[in-house]
Design an enzyme around this catalytic site. Structure first.
Site, short mmCIF file in Angstrom:
data_model
loop_
_atom_site.label_atom_id
_atom_site.label_comp_id
_atom_site.label_asym_id
_atom_site.label_seq_id
_atom_site.Cartn_x
_atom_site.Cartn_y
_atom_site.Cartn_z
N ASN A 159 0.80 -1.23 0.00
CA ASN A 159 0.00 0.00 0.00
C ASN A 159 0.83 1.28 0.00
O ASN A 159 0.39 2.31 -0.49
CB ASN A 159 -1.00 0.01 1.17
CG ASN A 159 -0.35 -0.15 2.51
OD1 ASN A 159 0.77 -0.66 2.64
ND2 ASN A 159 -1.03 0.28 3.57
N GLU A 258 4.86 -4.01 12.49
CA GLU A 258 3.83 -2.99 12.33
C GLU A 258 2.68 -3.69 11.63
O GLU A 258 2.72 -3.95 10.43
CB GLU A 258 4.37 -1.82 11.51
CG GLU A 258 3.52 -0.56 11.65
CD GLU A 258 2.47 -0.47 10.56
OE1 GLU A 258 1.30 -0.79 10.86
OE2 GLU A 258 2.79 -0.07 9.44
N CYS A 292 -3.18 1.19 7.07
CA CYS A 292 -3.42 0.65 8.41
C CYS A 292 -3.85 1.74 9.38
O CYS A 292 -4.45 1.45 10.42
CB CYS A 292 -2.17 -0.06 8.92
SG CYS A 292 -0.70 0.98 8.92
N GLU A 466 8.82 2.67 14.65
CA GLU A 466 9.61 3.10 13.50
C GLU A 466 9.51 4.61 13.39
O GLU A 466 8.47 5.20 13.62
CB GLU A 466 9.08 2.44 12.22
CG GLU A 466 9.26 0.93 12.21
CD GLU A 466 8.83 0.28 10.90
OE1 GLU A 466 9.61 -0.50 10.35
OE2 GLU A 466 7.70 0.55 10.45
#
Length: 486
Positions: A159, A258, A292, A466
């Site tokens: 994505n 993640e 997300c 991150e």
């Protein structure tokens, strides 16, 4: 030859191993599809497990010399990569749109976002610190140093084809780690092009190795279980993340995960509705909802629900759907037919349970994997899309009466990546932010991602962070040296 064809043909289509472009074992290839048309853009190398092992061999061979490279040199490579990405943003954005589908304007935004990770970690490379301490009894000294964790395995989703790689590669390079990265099979081109740019920026052979494959498990699981890699970083679904954690446990790999999201967005009765609608459009429709961080469940106080729903419906129904390369397009296709069908199933389930369609609600006509921007009202808590990630342009609205109700519904999920809150009451803002079970909160704004901020979630949305000042920590080990001072 059209510019689209020029951009595709200028992109490498082989594996990048040990600083060289090489064909996959047996010359196997996989097709990269344009989701706006359903036609093949090009073919790229389809790696085998043996190809994956060769990539890890290269990363292991380069690790010692790369770790000894001065931090300033590592940072300068990242800085040059940032400059090259900025300079060539138009071509990089077009390439991304062709393989992923989002409008070119959004792709340019992602290129800028991805490049900023390289700029950020270029500056962090020279700030890796340590410590010196006198032992409590005074008899010795403690030296604390931070060293690269070692060869890393990086797995990225489709994505955000450039940004998700940059968010991992940037800190790994800054810390002195070598890498094997596997981009998603649907969107390998952006990562192959990035590897080419980083080589141009001066990255030594073997530091970054790219394997493209349709067989993610078959290629990556042997590397995870190999014993020579020392870290695994993955961005993707929670279901796959769980499997990878099981595999990583054999070698006690350091992991960053993640994973999935199910973001709630809360609009209280005292919210500035102009900001709330603007923020909801950002939180819902960034990347066409295929994120997300996308607002998956929108809870609105009953006293402002009608006005909010009317405004949001007007905005959503005005969005232009089409191929991302066309002028004026706001929403591109979903990534593939499987994802489009899933979105349609979730919408149908909600409607069957009593939700009302205010706009959209169906697959768009024609070729490609398009779904109309959709607003659903009165969505019950039992609807599947209240529990599952939609990953599409669908905004489900559910009313609430009290703050406690809103927080309860927001936290009623196994996920905890991000939550959004719209209120003008400072006490409520702090109170609700503290109560929400999420790693990130968007307070009166619909976007939280920033290279200078720590990105990550709680519960089954993942492990680690991150970006930000802590992003490089994921790629560093702490070593303590006890010094006798007789």
């Amino acid at each position: 030859m059209s510019r689209e064809r020029e951009v595709v043909e200028a992109c490498p289509n082989e594996l990048f191993v040990g600083g060289k472009w090489v064909a996959a074992e047996g010359g196997k290839t996989l097709a990269v599809e344009d989701p706006a048309t359903g036609t093949t853009l090009c073919d790229v190398a389809d790696a085998s497990p043996a190809d994956g092992t060769a990539a890890l061999d290269a990363a292991v061979a380069a690790q010692a010399e790369w770790a000894a490279t001065p931090p300033r040199e590592r940072g300068e490579i990242l800085r040059r990569t940032y400059e090259l990405m900025t300079e060539r943003a138009d071509d990089l954005a077009l390439l991304m749109t062709l393989e992923m589908g989002k409008p070119v304007a959004e792709s340019k935004g992602e290129i800028a976002y991805a490049a900023d990770f390289f700029r950020w970690f270029a500056e962090e490379a020279v700030r890796i610190d340590g410590g010196y301490q006198i032992a409590p009894n005074g008899a010795s000294r403690f030296l604390v140093m931070r060293q690269p964790v070692g060869p890393c395995l990086l797995i990225t989703p489709w994505n955000f084809p450039a940004a998700m790689g940059a968010r991992k590669i940037g800190p790994a390079v800054a810390a002195g780690c070598t890498m094997v990265i596997k981009p998603a099979a649907q969107t390998p081109l952006s990562m192959l092009k990035l590897a080419e740019l980083m080589t141009e920026a001066g990255l030594p052979a073997g530091v970054l190795n790219v394997v493209t494959t349709h067989d993610a498990g078959g290629v990556m699981e042997p590397l995870i279980r190999d014993g020579r890699a020392r870290k695994l970083s993955f961005t993707g679904s929670t279901a796959v993340g769980r499997k990878l954690l099981e595999q990583a446990s054999d070698q006690v790999l350091r992991t960053s995960m993640e994973l999935g999201g199910n973001a709630p967005l809360l609009v209280f009765d005292d919210a500035d509705l102009d900001k709330a609608v603007d923020g909801t459009m950002l939180a819902k429709m960034r990347n066409g909802g295929e994120a997300c961080t996308a607002a998956n469940r929108i809870y609105v106080h009953s006293s402002v629900m009608d006005e909010f729903a009317t405004r949001l419906t007007e905005r959503m129904s005005a969005l232009k759907v089409g191929r991302g390369t066309e002028d004026g397009v706001d929403v591109g296709p979903l990534i593939d037919g499987k994802q489009r069908d899933k979105v349609a199933e979730l919408v149908a389930d909600a409607i069957a349970q009593g939700a009302r369609t205010l706009t959209g609600g169906s697959v768009a006509d024609g070729n490609g994997y398009f779904f109309r921007p959709t607003v659903l009202a009165d969505v019950p808590e039992t609807a599947r899309l209240q529990k599952e990630e939609i990953f599409g342009p669908v905004a489900p609205l559910t009313p609430f009466e009290t703050e406690d109700d809103a927080v309860r519904m927001a936290n009623d999920t196994e996920f905890g990546l991000v939550s959004y809150v719209f209120t003008r009451d400072l006490s409520r803002a702090l109170r609700v932010s503290e109560r929400l079970e999420a790693g990130m909160i968007g307070l009166n704004q619909g976007i939280v991602s920033n290279p200078a901020a720590p990105f990550g979630g709680v519960k089954q949305s993942g492990l680690g962070r991150e970006g930000g000042s802590v992003g490089i920590d994921e790629y560093l080990e702490v070593k303590y040296v006890a010094v006798n001072v007789d």
